[in-house]
Design an enzyme around this catalytic site. Structure first.
Site, mmCIF file in Angstrom:
data_model
loop_
_atom_site.group_PDB
_atom_site.id
_atom_site.type_symbol
_atom_site.label_atom_id
_atom_site.label_comp_id
_atom_site.label_asym_id
_atom_site.label_seq_id
_atom_site.Cartn_x
_atom_site.Cartn_y
_atom_site.Cartn_z
ATOM 1 C CD GLU A 390 -3.197 -1.065 1.938
ATOM 2 O OE1 GLU A 390 -3.521 0.055 2.382
ATOM 3 O OE2 GLU A 390 -3.834 -2.103 2.164
HETATM 4 C C1 FAD Z 1 2.402 -9.747 0.451
HETATM 5 C C2 FAD Z 1 2.117 -8.681 -0.570
HETATM 6 C C3 FAD Z 1 0.817 -8.355 -0.894
HETATM 7 C C4 FAD Z 1 0.555 -7.408 -1.876
HETATM 8 N N1 FAD Z 1 -0.742 -7.154 -2.232
HETATM 9 C C5 FAD Z 1 -0.983 -6.356 -3.309
HETATM 10 C C6 FAD Z 1 -2.306 -6.214 -3.826
HETATM 11 O O1 FAD Z 1 -3.274 -6.770 -3.283
HETATM 12 N N2 FAD Z 1 -2.486 -5.477 -4.948
HETATM 13 C C7 FAD Z 1 -1.453 -4.851 -5.576
HETATM 14 O O2 FAD Z 1 -1.679 -4.201 -6.590
HETATM 15 N N3 FAD Z 1 -0.190 -4.938 -5.088
HETATM 16 C C8 FAD Z 1 0.068 -5.691 -3.988
HETATM 17 N N4 FAD Z 1 1.348 -5.822 -3.512
HETATM 18 C C9 FAD Z 1 2.421 -5.091 -4.151
HETATM 19 C C10 FAD Z 1 2.964 -3.960 -3.287
HETATM 20 O O3 FAD Z 1 2.036 -2.915 -3.252
HETATM 21 C C11 FAD Z 1 4.325 -3.560 -3.841
HETATM 22 O O4 FAD Z 1 5.226 -4.562 -3.415
HETATM 23 C C12 FAD Z 1 4.780 -2.202 -3.388
HETATM 24 O O5 FAD Z 1 4.023 -1.213 -4.011
HETATM 25 C C13 FAD Z 1 6.249 -1.921 -3.664
HETATM 26 O O6 FAD Z 1 6.588 -2.240 -4.989
HETATM 27 P P1 FAD Z 1 7.838 -3.205 -5.288
HETATM 28 O O7 FAD Z 1 7.715 -4.367 -4.384
HETATM 29 O O8 FAD Z 1 7.912 -3.429 -6.714
HETATM 30 O O9 FAD Z 1 9.095 -2.393 -4.779
HETATM 31 P P2 FAD Z 1 9.920 -1.305 -5.624
HETATM 32 O O10 FAD Z 1 9.014 -0.256 -6.136
HETATM 33 O O11 FAD Z 1 10.826 -1.992 -6.566
HETATM 34 O O12 FAD Z 1 10.781 -0.656 -4.455
HETATM 35 C C14 FAD Z 1 11.963 -1.289 -3.940
HETATM 36 C C15 FAD Z 1 12.616 -0.329 -2.951
HETATM 37 O O13 FAD Z 1 12.983 0.879 -3.614
HETATM 38 C C16 FAD Z 1 12.402 1.994 -2.948
HETATM 39 N N5 FAD Z 1 12.024 3.003 -3.942
HETATM 40 C C17 FAD Z 1 11.302 2.832 -5.066
HETATM 41 N N6 FAD Z 1 11.156 3.988 -5.711
HETATM 42 C C18 FAD Z 1 11.828 4.923 -4.990
HETATM 43 C C19 FAD Z 1 12.054 6.328 -5.135
HETATM 44 N N7 FAD Z 1 11.535 7.023 -6.136
HETATM 45 N N8 FAD Z 1 12.787 6.939 -4.196
HETATM 46 C C20 FAD Z 1 13.287 6.271 -3.141
HETATM 47 N N9 FAD Z 1 13.105 4.960 -2.945
HETATM 48 C C21 FAD Z 1 12.382 4.288 -3.852
HETATM 49 C C22 FAD Z 1 11.185 1.432 -2.234
HETATM 50 O O14 FAD Z 1 10.794 2.233 -1.147
HETATM 51 C C23 FAD Z 1 11.685 0.058 -1.812
HETATM 52 O O15 FAD Z 1 12.414 0.153 -0.614
HETATM 53 C C24 FAD Z 1 1.628 -6.749 -2.505
HETATM 54 C C25 FAD Z 1 2.941 -7.060 -2.149
HETATM 55 C C26 FAD Z 1 3.201 -8.020 -1.211
HETATM 56 C C27 FAD Z 1 4.641 -8.343 -0.893
#
Ligand code: FAD
Length: 577
Positions: A390
């Site tokens: 979220e």
């Molecule tokens: C158990 C689980 C349930 C989930 N449920 C849902 C769901 O129901 N529906 C749905 O749509 N999604 C869902 N998600 C997805 C979740 O919302 C994403 O994992 C989340 O938005 C982060 O995206 P990412 O994992 O790709 O991380 P990334 O975006 O790749 O981020 C990796 C790291 O980089 C940092 N980062 C990224 N961009 C920047 C920036 N511009 N500046 C500084 N730091 C940055 C982040 O803070 C993080 O620490 C779920 C994920 C999990 C693990």
């Protein structure tokens, strides 16, 4: 709360003002909610309390059995926020968050199953659905006959949700053909209705939201992900292969999907916050029993200050998270239009407070905390997700700072367009900041006139003075960084994080102050509520002072340089060999 109070209290802090009418008095639950909540909470406890051994087993197995989900349906837990006219319980956001606090006292995966359905899965239909969409879907969603999921994330689009590649092509008959894959979708394997976000080619590749049924040809889901925590909650990929979506299943307008996604996530944040608060309360019950029962060096470990410190800090964190989460829930219930900053603050604070509490509760339990026979290790694993989904807390901190700064600029009418340009089109907008640099923000806004000390009991005077002073400091700091960095502020993440942290401490602190003021006269624990507010204010003051000092005195360049070096090397380059 007065009607004029529908502006964003957190955004106004950036202009050096405390919008007291939005913060005091602390809002109470509606009587209607209070009556039904008591009964639902009782029913939840009766249903979930005997299942603690099952929850452990389901955590290990990584799934909730179908009979259990049927039990959640029977309790009405899928219809919590759906209006009564559609067969739901019609709870407010405040009431809903309180229910998730209760389920989280028993098991986080339960909260996830219910929460992903209500907070995000079907929220789009509630907020943006046409009367026809509502009458078609909400009755089934209320009974739990249909479970909902929210499908935004893709392998290439996590935090950068706007970069999704799932596509919906418009057909000649007005229907759509949907293709793509979503990942990590909570309830993915058990949902019947998906809110899906896809790029639509028709309008320069904008995003559109669709209601998609799991039973339609071309819709499928992957296997249940093997996760670190919240293991029993269903998380899967969801695939769309040439899925025909009828025109009437567009949610809101074509091309408005990003706005829909953000509105759903903002509106849903109190569910996550409520769950975190419930988790912290459960930990405090466990930790007090553990601290009083465990004896070392001839005393209960509860007698030692270093253990008392943890118990007290967990209490302050829990009270603060509760105060901010329910303040935001009331903003939503009162019909405020602009609460996105407050909702982001409540998510960041509550998620981190829960993680701190989980860590400390395990530490109080010592080696037992590390054993799977005890609940602590599962709580640590389960709560780890809270700062990731979220919206990650890093991205939310950037959002808090940038939208506060943007709004600060907006309080100067003549700079409105220029600042819009700076944030939307950095190059075009630059240059006008020269004028801005000529102004003294403190003179232009007349900040410093707000006194909240007069509105709270005298015992909270010192805490009030902290927030009065540091609200001015936030405005001055915001003014300083904007003048110093101009358009480049969007890339100054160290400073943005400091500004966000000050805003978080101020807004959460003011919610705590307000709640303590309303509880102060209670004979049972009023004095302790005041004490919590004073402890929070003293701690917040130290954090805010440090953040401000570090805007000008820091080692940011060295830190950045070191990270670049390690990134270039591909790891740590030293050894004692
Ligand atoms: C158990 C689980 C349930 C989930 N449920 C849902 C769901 O129901 N529906 C749905 O749509 N999604 C869902 N998600 C997805 C979740 O919302 C994403 O994992 C989340 O938005 C982060 O995206 P990412 O994992 O790709 O991380 P990334 O975006 O790749 O981020 C990796 C790291 O980089 C940092 N980062 C990224 N961009 C920047 C920036 N511009 N500046 C500084 N730091 C940055 C982040 O803070 C993080 O620490 C779920 C994920 C999990 C693990």
């Amino acid at each position: 709360m007065s009607e004029i109070g529908t502006a964003s209290a957190a955004k106004v802090l950036f202009t050096g003002r405390i919008l007291a009418e939005n913060l005091l008095p602390y809002p109470a639950l509606k009587d209607k909610d209070r009556d039904s909540l008591g009964m639902i909470v009782e029913a939840i406890d009766q249903f979930l309390r005997p299942k603690s051994a099952d929850f452990k087993r389901w955590d290990r197995d990584g799934a909730q059995p179908a009979e259990f989900i049927q039990g959640l349906r029977d309790l009405g837990l899928f219809g919590l926020i759906i209006p009564e006219e559609f067969g739901g319980l019609g709870l407010s956001n405040a009431g809903y968050a309180r229910i998730l606090a209760q389920t989280s006292r028993h098991d986080s995966s339960v909260s996830l199953t219910i929460g992903a359905h209500s907070s995000i899965g079907m929220k789009g239909i509630l907020l943006f659905g046409t009367p026809e969409q509502k009458s078609r879907y909400l009755p089934g969603l209320a009974s739990g006959e249909a479970i909902a999921a929210f499908c935004l994330t893709e392998s290439g689009a996590g935090s950068d949700a706007a970069s999704i590649r799932t596509r919906a092509e418009k057909n000649a008959d007005g229907s759509w053909t949907l293709n793509g894959e979503k990942i990590w979708i909570t309830n993915g394997g058990i949902a019947d209705v998906y809110t899906v976000f896809a790029r639509t080619a028709s309008d320069a590749g904008k995003i559109t939201a669709f209601i998609v049924e799991a039973g339609w040809p071309g819709v499928s889901h992957g296997h249940h992900e093997d996760k670190m925590g919240i293991r029993a909650s269903s998380t899967t990929t969801v695939n769309f292969a040439d899925v025909r979506v009828p025109p009437e299943n567009v949610l809101d307008e074509e091309g408005k999907g990003f706005k829909v996604a953000m509105a759903i996530l903002n509106n849903g944040r109190t569910g996550l916050g409520g769950g975190a608060v419930g988790g912290m309360k459960a930990l405090l019950a466990l930790s007090t029993a553990q601290a009083r029962g465990r004896r070392q060096f001839g005393h209960a470990i509860a007698d030692y200050d270093l253990v008392k410190d943890k118990i007290a800090q967990m209490t302050v964190d829990c009270f603060a998270a509760e105060s901010v989460v329910w303040m935001v829930a009331h903003y939503i219930d009162a019909g405020f239009d602009d609460y996105s900053l407050e909702a982001a603050i409540s998510k960041v604070f509550a998620s981190e407070a829960m993680q701190r509490s989980a860590y400390e509760a395990l530490q109080i339990a010592g080696g037992s905390g590390f054993m799977r026979d005890y609940p602590y290790e599962q709580v640590v694993r389960d709560s780890r997700i809270l700062t990731i989904f979220e919206g990650t807390n890093e991205v939310l901190r950037l959002y808090i700072a940038l939208s506060g700064l943007k709004d600060l600029g907006r309080s100067f009418a003549e700079l409105k367009n220029a600042l819009d340009d700076i944030f939307n089109h950095p190059i075009k907008g630059f240059g006008v900041l020269g004028d801005y640099a000529e102004r003294r923000l403190t003179q232009a806004t007349g900040i410093g006139r707000d006194r909240i000390a007069a509105l709270v009991p005298a015992a909270l005077g010192e805490a009030s003075a902290v927030y009065e002073k540091y609200t001015l400091e936030l405005a001055k700091t915001a003014d300083f960084v904007l003048r110093r960095h101009g358009k480049a502020i969007a890339d100054r993440q160290f400073d943005l994080r400091r500004i966000a942290d000050i805003a978080i401490d101020l807004f959460v602190g003011l919610c705590v102050l307000s709640r303590a003021a309303s509880l102060a006269a209670e004979p049972a624990a009023g004095a302790q509520a005041v004490s919590i507010a004073n402890i929070f204010a003293a701690q917040a003051k130290r954090r805010m002072a440090a953040a401000i000092r570090r805007i000008t005195r820091n080692e940011d360049d060295a830190v950045r340089g070191l990270a670049d070096h390690v990134l270039d090397k591909g790891g740590y380059g030293w050894d004692v060999l």
